[in-house]
Write a protein that holds these residues in place. Structure first.
Motif, mmCIF file in Angstrom:
data_model
loop_
_atom_site.group_PDB
_atom_site.id
_atom_site.type_symbol
_atom_site.label_atom_id
_atom_site.label_comp_id
_atom_site.label_asym_id
_atom_site.label_seq_id
_atom_site.Cartn_x
_atom_site.Cartn_y
_atom_site.Cartn_z
ATOM 1 N N SER A 260 -37.981 35.809 -33.437
ATOM 2 C CA SER A 260 -37.078 35.696 -34.578
ATOM 3 C C SER A 260 -37.698 36.339 -35.808
ATOM 4 O O SER A 260 -38.919 36.503 -35.906
ATOM 5 C CB SER A 260 -36.773 34.221 -34.869
ATOM 6 O OG SER A 260 -37.964 33.529 -35.184
ATOM 7 N N LEU A 261 -36.854 36.700 -36.745
ATOM 8 C CA LEU A 261 -37.309 37.275 -38.003
ATOM 9 C C LEU A 261 -37.804 36.135 -38.892
ATOM 10 O O LEU A 261 -37.017 35.323 -39.384
ATOM 11 C CB LEU A 261 -36.175 38.043 -38.691
ATOM 12 C CG LEU A 261 -36.530 38.721 -40.013
ATOM 13 C CD1 LEU A 261 -37.633 39.759 -39.797
ATOM 14 C CD2 LEU A 261 -35.294 39.368 -40.634
ATOM 15 N N ALA A 262 -39.105 36.065 -39.044
ATOM 16 C CA ALA A 262 -39.693 34.947 -39.767
ATOM 17 C C ALA A 262 -39.359 35.025 -41.251
ATOM 18 O O ALA A 262 -39.481 36.088 -41.878
ATOM 19 C CB ALA A 262 -41.206 34.943 -39.578
ATOM 20 N N ARG A 263 -38.918 33.900 -41.780
ATOM 21 C CA ARG A 263 -38.670 33.797 -43.217
ATOM 22 C C ARG A 263 -39.840 33.160 -43.942
ATOM 23 O O ARG A 263 -39.797 32.978 -45.153
ATOM 24 C CB ARG A 263 -37.407 32.972 -43.460
ATOM 25 C CG ARG A 263 -36.138 33.638 -42.946
ATOM 26 C CD ARG A 263 -34.959 32.694 -43.021
ATOM 27 N NE ARG A 263 -35.122 31.578 -42.093
ATOM 28 C CZ ARG A 263 -34.235 30.584 -41.981
ATOM 29 N NH1 ARG A 263 -33.164 30.571 -42.747
ATOM 30 N NH2 ARG A 263 -34.445 29.611 -41.109
ATOM 31 N N ILE A 264 -40.899 32.821 -43.182
ATOM 32 C CA ILE A 264 -42.089 32.193 -43.747
ATOM 33 C C ILE A 264 -43.277 33.090 -43.448
ATOM 34 O O ILE A 264 -43.489 33.506 -42.302
ATOM 35 C CB ILE A 264 -42.324 30.799 -43.144
ATOM 36 C CG1 ILE A 264 -41.116 29.893 -43.424
ATOM 37 C CG2 ILE A 264 -43.586 30.178 -43.713
ATOM 38 C CD1 ILE A 264 -41.220 28.539 -42.762
ATOM 39 N N GLU A 265 -44.034 33.429 -44.465
ATOM 40 C CA GLU A 265 -45.224 34.253 -44.302
ATOM 41 C C GLU A 265 -46.462 33.373 -44.397
ATOM 42 O O GLU A 265 -46.664 32.662 -45.388
ATOM 43 C CB GLU A 265 -45.282 35.330 -45.386
ATOM 44 C CG GLU A 265 -46.486 36.256 -45.237
ATOM 45 C CD GLU A 265 -46.542 37.308 -46.330
ATOM 46 O OE1 GLU A 265 -47.487 38.120 -46.314
ATOM 47 O OE2 GLU A 265 -45.641 37.309 -47.191
ATOM 48 N N ASP A 266 -47.277 33.409 -43.355
ATOM 49 C CA ASP A 266 -48.500 32.613 -43.313
ATOM 50 C C ASP A 266 -49.618 33.406 -43.982
ATOM 51 O O ASP A 266 -50.031 34.453 -43.500
ATOM 52 C CB ASP A 266 -48.857 32.301 -41.859
ATOM 53 C CG ASP A 266 -50.056 31.357 -41.754
ATOM 54 O OD1 ASP A 266 -50.532 30.905 -42.811
ATOM 55 O OD2 ASP A 266 -50.506 31.093 -40.628
ATOM 56 N N LEU A 267 -50.112 32.889 -45.085
ATOM 57 C CA LEU A 267 -51.179 33.544 -45.826
ATOM 58 C C LEU A 267 -52.554 33.019 -45.443
ATOM 59 O O LEU A 267 -53.545 33.341 -46.104
ATOM 60 C CB LEU A 267 -50.962 33.356 -47.339
ATOM 61 C CG LEU A 267 -49.657 33.931 -47.894
ATOM 62 C CD1 LEU A 267 -49.560 33.667 -49.388
ATOM 63 C CD2 LEU A 267 -49.556 35.427 -47.600
ATOM 64 N N GLY A 268 -52.630 32.236 -44.401
ATOM 65 C CA GLY A 268 -53.908 31.743 -43.929
ATOM 66 C C GLY A 268 -54.267 30.388 -44.511
ATOM 67 O O GLY A 268 -53.528 29.806 -45.311
ATOM 68 N N SER A 269 -55.405 29.895 -44.106
ATOM 69 C CA SER A 269 -55.856 28.578 -44.551
ATOM 70 C C SER A 269 -56.358 28.640 -45.981
ATOM 71 O O SER A 269 -56.908 29.651 -46.433
ATOM 72 C CB SER A 269 -56.966 28.054 -43.638
ATOM 73 O OG SER A 269 -56.528 27.985 -42.294
ATOM 74 N N VAL A 270 -56.175 27.551 -46.687
ATOM 75 C CA VAL A 270 -56.617 27.433 -48.067
ATOM 76 C C VAL A 270 -57.856 26.552 -48.096
ATOM 77 O O VAL A 270 -57.868 25.464 -47.511
ATOM 78 C CB VAL A 270 -55.510 26.828 -48.958
ATOM 79 C CG1 VAL A 270 -56.001 26.667 -50.391
ATOM 80 C CG2 VAL A 270 -54.263 27.693 -48.912
ATOM 81 N N ALA A 271 -58.897 27.017 -48.758
ATOM 82 C CA ALA A 271 -60.128 26.240 -48.866
ATOM 83 C C ALA A 271 -59.884 25.026 -49.757
ATOM 84 O O ALA A 271 -59.309 25.137 -50.842
ATOM 85 C CB ALA A 271 -61.243 27.108 -49.442
ATOM 86 N N VAL A 272 -60.294 23.877 -49.283
ATOM 87 C CA VAL A 272 -60.113 22.635 -50.035
ATOM 88 C C VAL A 272 -61.459 21.939 -50.173
ATOM 89 O O VAL A 272 -62.403 22.203 -49.417
ATOM 90 C CB VAL A 272 -59.107 21.687 -49.332
ATOM 91 C CG1 VAL A 272 -57.740 22.307 -49.271
ATOM 92 C CG2 VAL A 272 -59.592 21.321 -47.929
ATOM 93 N N ASP A 273 -61.532 21.069 -51.145
ATOM 94 C CA ASP A 273 -62.739 20.275 -51.355
ATOM 95 C C ASP A 273 -62.775 19.164 -50.314
ATOM 96 O O ASP A 273 -61.856 18.344 -50.248
ATOM 97 C CB ASP A 273 -62.724 19.696 -52.774
ATOM 98 C CG ASP A 273 -63.968 18.867 -53.058
ATOM 99 O OD1 ASP A 273 -64.924 18.932 -52.263
ATOM 100 O OD2 ASP A 273 -63.987 18.154 -54.088
ATOM 101 N N PRO A 274 -63.809 19.100 -49.474
ATOM 102 C CA PRO A 274 -63.858 18.028 -48.472
ATOM 103 C C PRO A 274 -63.818 16.639 -49.080
ATOM 104 O O PRO A 274 -63.325 15.696 -48.458
ATOM 105 C CB PRO A 274 -65.192 18.280 -47.754
ATOM 106 C CG PRO A 274 -65.502 19.713 -47.997
ATOM 107 C CD PRO A 274 -64.953 20.024 -49.352
#
Length: 406
Positions: A260-274
């Protein structure tokens, strides 16, 4: 000597007196017994010998008991294999597979699917992308369908719904089961329900007599409704499979999944403070107890490892950690993939709180403490020296990785 067997009144009195210090030693140890399902169980606490340092050891070769390795392997209990050659219907489960492995929530879901499948049905597990799990057979999976490809990598709920639609068209499952979780199952299940036009049963914690009970009213009430085709189940909805082994036979889709034509673009994981991750959701927890001498070095080690900090009740009471960092029955129950306990002896309340953790690593000076017995991997030594070694090892690995990449 006389062959007459004489009674020992004192020994009989000790065996009856539960408060006597020698009461446990007077009790006969039952090594094996038959369970309710006809399986022979072994008492692991009654097997082994006391080593030279007073620590109980388990001899897996059988040499200490006068046997041999072949004899020890011969008495190993093999779980019975449950085979469904021609399934009358399918119960399809879509586990979260956080980190590429089955979580405790996923295993509870497979246990619920096993109840719905009975003897004639088969449990079909649908997994997206690559995985690291090798125990699908003991988790209750009869058929395993792996849907991989670049289209299913990362965050791709729309494409995964297309894959589930293809599974629905080919296998026509009697019921769909997904975990009602924050790690993807809850969202994917609701999207899939909207695509099928089904009304899902959400936050289900019990299925009985053709009805399912789900939490409602902010968890204060139960909503009972007829058993739905699509079920989003909560954690601890059923007991995981533990007494049978299953085929886990790989199956494939007969048709290719339409991209399917994705309407959501995955920009990868976001670094968070553990430190900002709630302990109940953290996958890696570095917990300190009364045995930690250098707390500044403890915090530095946790930061280098990228772990969420936790603590025992003693450490919290002494003011070394905040109250919301306390792990245990009187604090927070955790379900981490890896739980590192530093200087924690292992009180019963703490062991209850980490009961659902997959791997437990203990760092302690006392080789006989309860945490060492619970741990999958133990390091006997001073915590300060272990902290320094961990920091050096991680920094060396990172510097080596950067040089290789350059």
């Amino acid at each position: 000597m006389s062959d007459i067997i004489r009674r020992d009144p004192r020994a009989e009195w000790i065996a009856r007196n539960r408060l006597h210090p020698l009461h446990a030693a007077m009790q006969p140890v039952q090594d094996r017994w038959m369970g309710p399902n006809g399986l022979i169980r072994k008492n692991v606490h009654g097997i082994g010998f006391i080593g030279p340092n007073g620590i109980k050891r388990i001899d897996r070769t059988g040499a200490q008991q006068g046997g041999s390795a072949k004899r020890s392997a011969a008495v190993e209990v093999q779980l019975p294999l449950h085979v469904v050659a021609a399934p009358a219907f399918y119960i399809t489960v879509v586990p979260d597979m956080v980190g590429g492995r089955l979580s405790s929530h996923d295993r509870d879901l497979l246990g619920l699917a096993r109840q719905l499948a009975g003897q004639d049905g088969a449990v079909l597990a649908v997994v997206f992308g690559e995985h690291k799990e090798s125990a699908f057979d003991t988790a209750g999976v009869d058929r395993l369908l792996v849907i991989d490809g670049d289209a299913f990598a990362g965050y791709s709920p729309e494409q995964r719904v297309q894959g589930l639609r293809a599974v629905d068209n080919q296998f026509d499952p009697r019921h769909w089961l997904l975990p009602d979780s924050r790690t993807g199952g809850g969202e994917l299940g609701r999207r899939f329900a909207a695509s099928l036009g089904e009304r899902p049963a959400t936050r289900v914690w019990q299925i009985k007599d053709g009805q399912c009970s789900g939490r409602a009213g902010a968890g204060r009430e139960d909503l009972v409704r007829p058993l739905a085709r699509l079920i989003l189940a909560a954690a601890e909805c059923a007991d995981p499979v533990s007494e049978t082994r299953h085929e886990a036979t790989p199956v494939q889709l007969s048709t290719e999944v339409v991209r399917s034509l994705a309407r959501i673009e995955d920009l990868g994981s976001v670094a968070v403070d553990p430190g900002a991750i709630p302990m109940a959701e953290s996958e890696f927890i570095f917990s300190g107890g009364n045995g930690v001498q250098d707390w500044e070095l403890f915090h530095k080690t946790a930061a280098v490892l990228g772990a969420t900090e936790g603590a025992s009740r003693v450490a919290v009471d002494n003011g070394f950690m905040a109250r919301d960092r306390q792990v245990g029955a009187t604090g927070t129950w955790v379900t981490a993939r890896v739980y590192v306990a530093v200087g924690i002896s292992g009180a019963i309340q703490h062991l209850q709180g980490i009961g659902a953790c997959d791997k437990v690593v203990a760092i302690n000076m006392d080789p006989g403490c309860d945490m060492i017995k619970r741990a999958d991997l133990s390091v006997i030594g001073d915590s300060t020296e272990v902290f320094k070694a961990l920091i050096e090892a991680v920094e060396a690995w990172r510097n080596g990785g950067k040089r290789d990449a350059a």
